[in-house]
Every structure is written in structure tokens, then in C-alpha cells.
Motif scaffolding. Structure first.
Motif, PDB file in Angstrom:
ATOM      1  N   ALA A   1       0.832  -1.205   0.000  1.00 34.91           N
ATOM      2  CA  ALA A   1       0.000   0.000   0.000  1.00 34.91           C
ATOM      3  C   ALA A   1       0.865   1.252   0.000  1.00 34.91           C
ATOM      4  CB  ALA A   1      -0.920  -0.008   1.213  1.00 34.91           C
ATOM      5  N   TRP A   2       1.895   1.257   0.806  1.00 32.27           N
ATOM      6  CA  TRP A   2       2.738   2.447   0.869  1.00 32.27           C
ATOM      7  C   TRP A   2       3.607   2.601  -0.370  1.00 32.27           C
ATOM      8  CZ3 TRP A   2       1.270   6.275   3.535  1.00 32.27           C
ATOM      9  CH2 TRP A   2       0.543   6.076   4.715  1.00 32.27           C
ATOM     10  N   ARG A   3       3.873   1.513  -1.064  1.00 33.12           N
ATOM     11  CA  ARG A   3       4.562   1.645  -2.359  1.00 33.12           C
ATOM     12  C   ARG A   3       3.646   2.336  -3.367  1.00 33.12           C
ATOM     13  NH1 ARG A   3       6.697  -3.512  -0.933  1.00 33.12           N
ATOM     14  NH2 ARG A   3       5.091  -4.610  -2.125  1.00 33.12           N
ATOM     15  N   ILE A   4       2.348   2.065  -3.285  1.00 32.17           N
ATOM     16  CA  ILE A   4       1.391   2.760  -4.151  1.00 32.17           C
ATOM     17  C   ILE A   4       1.423   4.261  -3.870  1.00 32.17           C
ATOM     18  CG2 ILE A   4      -1.085   3.094  -4.555  1.00 32.17           C
ATOM     19  CD1 ILE A   4      -1.405   0.041  -4.093  1.00 32.17           C
ATOM     20  N   VAL A   5       1.397   4.614  -2.590  1.00 30.10           N
ATOM     21  CA  VAL A   5       1.423   6.034  -2.208  1.00 30.10           C
ATOM     22  C   VAL A   5       2.740   6.665  -2.658  1.00 30.10           C
ATOM     23  CG1 VAL A   5       1.329   7.656  -0.281  1.00 30.10           C
ATOM     24  CG2 VAL A   5      -0.144   5.622  -0.265  1.00 30.10           C
ATOM     25  N   ARG A   6       3.838   5.964  -2.443  1.00 25.91           N
ATOM     26  CA  ARG A   6       5.156   6.493  -2.819  1.00 25.91           C
ATOM     27  C   ARG A   6       5.224   6.762  -4.325  1.00 25.91           C
ATOM     28  NH1 ARG A   6      10.809   6.808  -1.403  1.00 25.91           N
ATOM     29  NH2 ARG A   6      11.677   7.791  -3.256  1.00 25.91           N
ATOM     30  N   ALA A   7       4.632   5.894  -5.123  1.00 28.62           N
ATOM     31  CA  ALA A   7       4.661   6.091  -6.571  1.00 28.62           C
ATOM     32  C   ALA A   7       3.942   7.381  -6.959  1.00 28.62           C
ATOM     33  CB  ALA A   7       4.020   4.893  -7.267  1.00 28.62           C
ATOM     34  N   VAL A   8       2.839   7.683  -6.281  1.00 29.79           N
ATOM     35  CA  VAL A   8       2.115   8.925  -6.573  1.00 29.79           C
ATOM     36  C   VAL A   8       2.951  10.133  -6.157  1.00 29.79           C
ATOM     37  CG1 VAL A   8       0.039  10.262  -6.072  1.00 29.79           C
ATOM     38  CG2 VAL A   8      -0.119   7.776  -6.385  1.00 29.79           C
ATOM     39  N   VAL A   9       3.629  10.041  -5.010  1.00 30.45           N
ATOM     40  CA  VAL A   9       4.501  11.130  -4.568  1.00 30.45           C
ATOM     41  C   VAL A   9       5.612  11.356  -5.590  1.00 30.45           C
ATOM     42  CG1 VAL A   9       6.126  11.862  -2.766  1.00 30.45           C
ATOM     43  CG2 VAL A   9       3.970  10.748  -2.128  1.00 30.45           C
ATOM     44  N   ASP A  10       6.243  10.281  -6.036  1.00 29.81           N
ATOM     45  CA  ASP A  10       7.326  10.401  -7.018  1.00 29.81           C
ATOM     46  C   ASP A  10       6.834  11.082  -8.294  1.00 29.81           C
ATOM     47  OD1 ASP A  10       8.950   9.080  -5.227  1.00 29.81           O
ATOM     48  OD2 ASP A  10       8.897   7.157  -6.280  1.00 29.81           O
ATOM     49  N   GLU A  11       5.682  10.649  -8.794  1.00 26.58           N
ATOM     50  CA  GLU A  11       5.152  11.205 -10.036  1.00 26.58           C
ATOM     51  C   GLU A  11       4.786  12.682  -9.875  1.00 26.58           C
ATOM     52  OE1 GLU A  11       1.947   8.838 -11.515  1.00 26.58           O
ATOM     53  OE2 GLU A  11       3.055   6.959 -11.224  1.00 26.58           O
ATOM     54  N   THR A  12       4.260  13.034  -8.719  1.00 27.95           N
ATOM     55  CA  THR A  12       3.833  14.419  -8.501  1.00 27.95           C
ATOM     56  C   THR A  12       5.011  15.381  -8.561  1.00 27.95           C
ATOM     57  OG1 THR A  12       1.983  13.675  -7.125  1.00 27.95           O
ATOM     58  CG2 THR A  12       2.680  15.971  -6.870  1.00 27.95           C
ATOM     59  N   TYR A  13       6.150  14.970  -8.013  1.00 30.99           N
ATOM     60  CA  TYR A  13       7.301  15.873  -7.926  1.00 30.99           C
ATOM     61  C   TYR A  13       8.276  15.751  -9.096  1.00 30.99           C
ATOM     62  CZ  TYR A  13       6.079  17.125  -3.126  1.00 30.99           C
ATOM     63  OH  TYR A  13       5.454  17.618  -2.010  1.00 30.99           O
ATOM     64  N   ALA A  14       8.103  14.735  -9.932  1.00 27.62           N
ATOM     65  CA  ALA A  14       9.064  14.491 -11.016  1.00 27.62           C
ATOM     66  C   ALA A  14       9.163  15.690 -11.954  1.00 27.62           C
ATOM     67  CB  ALA A  14       8.666  13.248 -11.799  1.00 27.62           C
ATOM     68  N   GLY A  15      10.401  16.173 -12.158  1.00 32.52           N
ATOM     69  CA  GLY A  15      10.654  17.240 -13.119  1.00 32.52           C
ATOM     70  C   GLY A  15      10.131  18.601 -12.729  1.00 32.52           C
ATOM     71  N   GLN A  16       9.843  18.815 -11.427  1.00 33.86           N
ATOM     72  CA  GLN A  16       9.258  20.082 -10.988  1.00 33.86           C
ATOM     73  C   GLN A  16      10.275  21.052 -10.396  1.00 33.86           C
ATOM     74  OE1 GLN A  16       5.924  20.837 -11.621  1.00 33.86           O
ATOM     75  NE2 GLN A  16       6.214  18.959 -12.824  1.00 33.86           N
ATOM     76  N   GLY A  17      11.562  20.740 -10.454  1.00 33.68           N
ATOM     77  CA  GLY A  17      12.573  21.693 -10.010  1.00 33.68           C
ATOM     78  C   GLY A  17      13.142  21.399  -8.640  1.00 33.68           C
ATOM     79  N   GLU A  18      14.049  22.275  -8.196  1.00 36.03           N
ATOM     80  CA  GLU A  18      14.811  22.054  -6.972  1.00 36.03           C
ATOM     81  C   GLU A  18      13.929  22.080  -5.730  1.00 36.03           C
ATOM     82  OE1 GLU A  18      17.616  21.264  -4.231  1.00 36.03           O
ATOM     83  OE2 GLU A  18      17.711  20.993  -6.406  1.00 36.03           O
ATOM     84  N   LEU A  19      13.005  23.011  -5.653  1.00 35.31           N
ATOM     85  CA  LEU A  19      12.142  23.090  -4.471  1.00 35.31           C
ATOM     86  C   LEU A  19      11.298  21.823  -4.338  1.00 35.31           C
ATOM     87  CD1 LEU A  19      11.533  25.027  -2.151  1.00 35.31           C
ATOM     88  CD2 LEU A  19       9.644  25.941  -3.504  1.00 35.31           C
TER      89      LEU A  19
END
Length: 538
Positions: A479-497
Motif C-alpha cells: 500500500a505504501w509503495r502505491i502512495v510512494r509512486a504517486v509522490v514520485d510522479e507528482t514531484y518528477a521534473g518540478q525543479g529544486e524546491l
């Protein structure tokens, strides 16, 4: 009263039982029968919190869930206060009294549970909140009502099903903020106009009767403040100080959040002047930010449209904030579920989801449901945090919507507890003028992240993951791997901050709000580091 209940709790319960015998004798037997279960519920939550916050060690064999959370099958004590270690520093005696108060009020609530027919989405939300009879899903004092006696609980608590919104006439020079009374009169024309030179100010009926005369006799005597006879019927929500008003002349529903000087969980529920002034301004800011988001159509804000206070005494006793409802804003077939009810209806939602999506109702369906729900909740909230707004997205402030079990939109309410980062807002091209001294503003990114991290990940998704594990055997690590995947996708390529936020939310440890330590200290928010399941999902 059963013999198994400890002596001090017995005394507290006997006092409540005597009051019930006078005011609601039909509840007496059910109250007595509910007491052991109520004590066990409070005790189990306390026991888990004591371990989670490192006050007592975990026992051999305890199963540790994410964020150092332990779920216990039994409290292990007849009186929850007996679980507190000896010689605790700070407010240990006061906290013990809060725990016993929570037990008796939970037993009263259990004795009063009944089905509430719903007439519209807002009414249905209140009905759903009753499923979470113990209140806050992590706090052992979710049913604390310090400041109310039993007759007050019977008249005004969630299970009462009704209460009253009263009104004050406040002389113009004593009134601060928007004309909330005039705004209410526009949609409730039966309300009286304010006398010349005065503003109409809403107030909870209990606050009007118990607090205002006791503290503001001089203002009442001078005529600067008048108590009016006029009232509006209202429905108490789980927040108690937030009242659902009748259907208005325009067919919509509204809420009014009014000061209520009793302690629920950790806080006395009066309202600061800052909250009344910040609410409308923050609502405008949030609408601008959400309009710019790629998922703008998935976030539904319950805006705070007007707020006012009477800056006399503490300035907190006669404050009010008007809030938009959901009625008339949902699509055909769309159902809003109050977050507090989500743990109790999640299994049914997964079954609906499985039917709608053609999946079997098993762990696979639960995993797909969690993925869809996480994709609804996290991306817009994390992007808001990146731009300087961390919403207080625990279950009590969120109302996700579903169509056939499929997550659709996330309605969010109550902006008094969010955190705003002026630097991030400025970088995103926004600013907001806050009331001087407002606690919601912070220049510390750690504080900003802790707010969304605790509420959205731990208190919100953490609860859902555990319940889906119980109902569908969904593996917690998966379950937490599912959540982690969404976190990774949300921040991917969005810059240093974005990379900094991502690193903080997936670090080995994250801040956990220490609810018991806060009560013992009698101070503000306190956080402790706990192991982070999102780190293992890397």
C-alpha cells in the motif's frame, strides 16, 4: 455501572448517570451498558498514542504499523487514566480528567446512536460523521467536552441532531470584520434587521446563554451589546462549533462556525480574531491557486466567505465565520463522504469501485482503489504546499466524493489550521495579507511540510491503509509503495524546491504530531520523529 470499571472513572460516570436519570432517563440503561466499551475505545487509543510518542515502550509481539502506530485489541485497563505511567511531567492529573470525561461522553454518544435520514449532501455529511462516534481517529480525547455538563451534551452535541444559532446586536464601533449578520439576512430573510447603529452577529446558543452574560455584563449593561431573542434552527456537525444552517432562500446550504468555549480534544473551541479576518482572504487566495492547478476540477473548496469578531475580553468569545456548503455543487450520482466516516465505509466503497471498474472485490480491487484515491488526494495538496499553502488535510477537514465508488473530487473545509509560507507564495506570484500575529504564517519550510505531512499522510492515508488491510488483506508495504509512486510522479521534473519537498516526505523519519505530549505540556503543537514507510518505498 459494572464492577469492572475503576473507582475514579466510576465517580465520573455516576455523576453523568445521575444527570441522565433526570434529563434523559430513557438513555440510562444504554449509557451503563456502553460504559465498558467506551472506556476500552479511549484506552486503546491512549495505549497506542503512548507507544507512538515514546512515553511507554512497545511490548513484545506488538505489530508496528506505519509511522510507529500500534493498534491494540484491548485497552488493558478498566480506567484509561490508569495506563498513564507514574510521575509523568506536566499536566498528568488534568489529562487523566480529560480521559475520563471522554469516556463518559463517548458512552452517552453510543447510547444515542441512531440513523439520521439525509435530505441533501450537507445533511448526508453530518449523518456520515455520526459513524465516527469516538471522534478524531488518533486522539484518545476525541469525545472530551470539558465545560459542558450532561444537559449541555444532550442539547448540543452531534447526536442531538439539532441546536440553535442565536444572535447578538453589537454596536458598530465594537464590531470588527464583515457584516456576517447582513450576509445571513440576504438568504434567511426571516432574520431581523440589526437596530440602527448595530451589527447582527451570530453566536452559538450555549455561548450566548452561558458565556456572554457571565463575561460581558458591563457591555450588556451599557447597551453596547444586546442579546436578541431571534434564533435559527441548526444542526451540529462533528466540529460542534460549526453548525449546518437550514436550506436558504436560494436553495443552498451554509455553515456558520461560531465560538464555543469548551475543550474538545486538545483545544478550547473559541475562535481568534485572526481566524475571522484571515478566512475570507485565504479562501480567495486558495481559489486563485487551485484555478492554476492541473487538477483544478478535482479540488472543491468550501470557502469561508465572511468573518467577524467582537474584540472585547479575549476577543475570541463572540467570533463567527460563514462557510459555503456542498448542496447544489455536486454532480448527478456524486456522493460526498466526510473523511471521519471513510474508515467505516471504505469496504463498501471498494465493493462499488470493483463493480464500476470491473475488478474483483479483493486485495487487487483495494489496491486499485487506494491508487485512485491517493491520486485524488495527494497531487493537488502537494502542489499547493510547493506553492506555499499546506492545508490541514486530516480526515475531519476532508470530504472526498465518489461516483459508484470511484474517487471524483476532494472537498476541503476549515482553513484556520493551515500553514502559509510567504516566500513560496511570492515565488508563485501570490501574496496574502494576514492579521498581525497570525500563527498560520511561517517562513520555515519544515513547519509547512509537517502540517501537510502529518495530516494528509499519517492521519488521513495512514488510517485508510490500515482499514483496507483489515477489510481486504491489503499488504501494508504494498500500500505504501502505491502512495510512494504517486509522490514520485507528482514531484518528477518540478525543479529544486520540489526535490527538497520530495526528499523531506520520503526521508527515513518524518515529524509526528504528539497529541498526548501536547496535553501533558499544555502548550501548542509538538512533533516527534517516526519511521516513514515512504522511505522504504524508494
Amino acid at each position: 455501572m459494572t464492577r469492572s470499571l475503576a473507582t475514579r472513572l466510576s465517580l465520573t460516570a455516576a455523576h453523568t448517570g445521575a444527570a441522565l436519570a433526570v434529563h434523559a432517563p430513557q438513555l440510562s440503561d444504554r449509557f451503563t451498558a456502553a460504559l465498558p466499551e467506551a472506556a476500552d475505545v479511549v484506552g486503546r487509543r491512549l495505549r497506542g498514542a503512548l507507544v507512538r510518542e515514546g512515553i511507554v515502550p512497545a511490548a513484545a509481539g506488538d505489530r508496528m504499523h506505519a509511522f510507529h502506530r500500534v493498534e491494540y485489541a484491548a485497552a488493558g485497563a478498566d480506567d484509561p487514566a490508569d495506563l498513564l505511567p507514574e510521575r509523568l511531567p506536566g499536566n498528568a492529573a488534568g489529562f487523566a480528567a480529560e480521559l475520563r470525561n471522554a469516556v463518559v461522553n463517548l458512552a452517552v454518544a453510543m447510547a444515542r446512536q441512531e440513523h439520521l435520514p439525509a435530505t441533501d449532501p450537507d445533511h448526508a455529511a453530518v449523518a456520515g460523521e455520526r459513524l465516527a462516534v469516538a471522534g478524531h481517529n488518533l486522539h484518545p480525547c476525541g469525545r472530551t467536552r470539558l465545560g459542558w455538563d450532561t444537559s449541555d451534551v444532550l442539547a448540543h452535541d452531534l447526536e442531538a441532531g439539532h441546536t440553535r444559532l442565536g444572535f447578538l446586536a453589537v454596536r458598530d464601533e465594537l464590531h470588527l470584520g464583515d457584516d456576517v449578520g447582513a450576509a445571513l439576512r440576504e438568504v434567511y430573510p426571516q432574520l431581523p434587521p440589526a437596530p440602527a447603529g448595530y451589527r447582527l452577529q451570530p453566536v452559538h446558543a450555549w455561548q450566548r446563554d452561558a458565556v456572554v452574560p457571565a463575561r460581558y455584563g458591563e457591555l450588556l449593561g451599557s447597551g453596547a451589546l444586546r442579546i436578541l431573542d431571534d434564533e435559527l434552527d441548526a444542526i451540529p456537525t462533528a466540529a460542534l462549533r460549526t453548525l449546518l444552517l437550514p436550506v436558504a432562500a436560494d436553495g443552498t446550504r451554509r455553515y456558520v462556525k461560531v465560538s464555543l468555549d469548551i475543550q474538545v480534544t486538545s483545544t478550547r473551541r473559541s475562535i481568534s480574531v485572526a481566524s475571522t479576518r484571515n478566512g475570507p482572504a485565504v479562501s480567495v487566495l486558495l481559489h486563485r491557486l487551485v484555478a492554476e492547478d492541473p487538477a483544478a476540477d478535482r479540488l472543491l473548496l468550501m470557502a469561508e466567505t465572511a468573518g467577524a469578531a467582537v474584540p472585547a475580553g479575549s476577543g475570541r468569545d463572540m467570533a463567527a465565520i460563514m462557510r459555503d456548503g456542498l448542496t447544489g455543487r455536486l454532480r448527478p450520482g456524486e456522493r460526498a463522504v466526510p473523511g471521519g466516516a471513510l474508515p467505516f465505509v471504505a469496504a463498501g466503497l471498494v465493493a462499488e469501485f470493483a463493480t464500476s471498474t470491473g475488478r474483483r472485490d479483493d486485495a487487487g480491487a483495494a489496491a486499485a482503489f487506494l491508487d485512485a484515491y491517493t491520486r485524488l488526494v495527494l497531487p493537488p495538496l502537494l502542489r499547493l504546499t510547493l506553492r506555499g499553502v499546506a492545508l490541514e488535510a486530516h480526515l475531519q477537514n476532508c470530504l472526498p466524493t465518489f461516483t459508484g465508488g470511484v474517487p471524483q473530487r476532494l472537498a476541503v473545509r476549515d482553513f484556520a489550521g493551515l500553514r502559509l509560507h510567504p516566500g513560496r507564495l511570492a515565488a508563485a506570484g501570490h501574496e496574502v495579507s494576514l492579521w498581525p500575529g497570525s500563527v498560520v504564517g511561517t517562513d520555515d519550510a519544515t513547519v509547512l511540510r509537517a502540517k501537510i505531512g502529518y495530516t494528509a499522510f499519517q492521519a488521513h492515508l495512514g488510517e485508510l491503509v490500515i482499514r483496507l488491510g483489515e477489510s481486504h488483506s491489503l499488504d501494508e508495504d504494498a500500500a505504501w509503495r502505491i502512495v510512494r509512486a504517486v509522490v514520485d510522479e507528482t514531484y518528477a521534473g518540478q525543479g529544486e524546491l520540489a526535490a527538497q519537498d520530495h526528499a523531506a516526505f520520503t526521508a527515513p523519519t518524518v515529524p509526528h504530531k504528539a497529541l498526548v505530549r501536547m496535553r501533558l505540556a499544555g502548550a501548542g503543537d509538538e512533533y516527534l520523529p517516526v519511521e516513514n514507510p515512504l522511505h522504504a518505498g524508494a
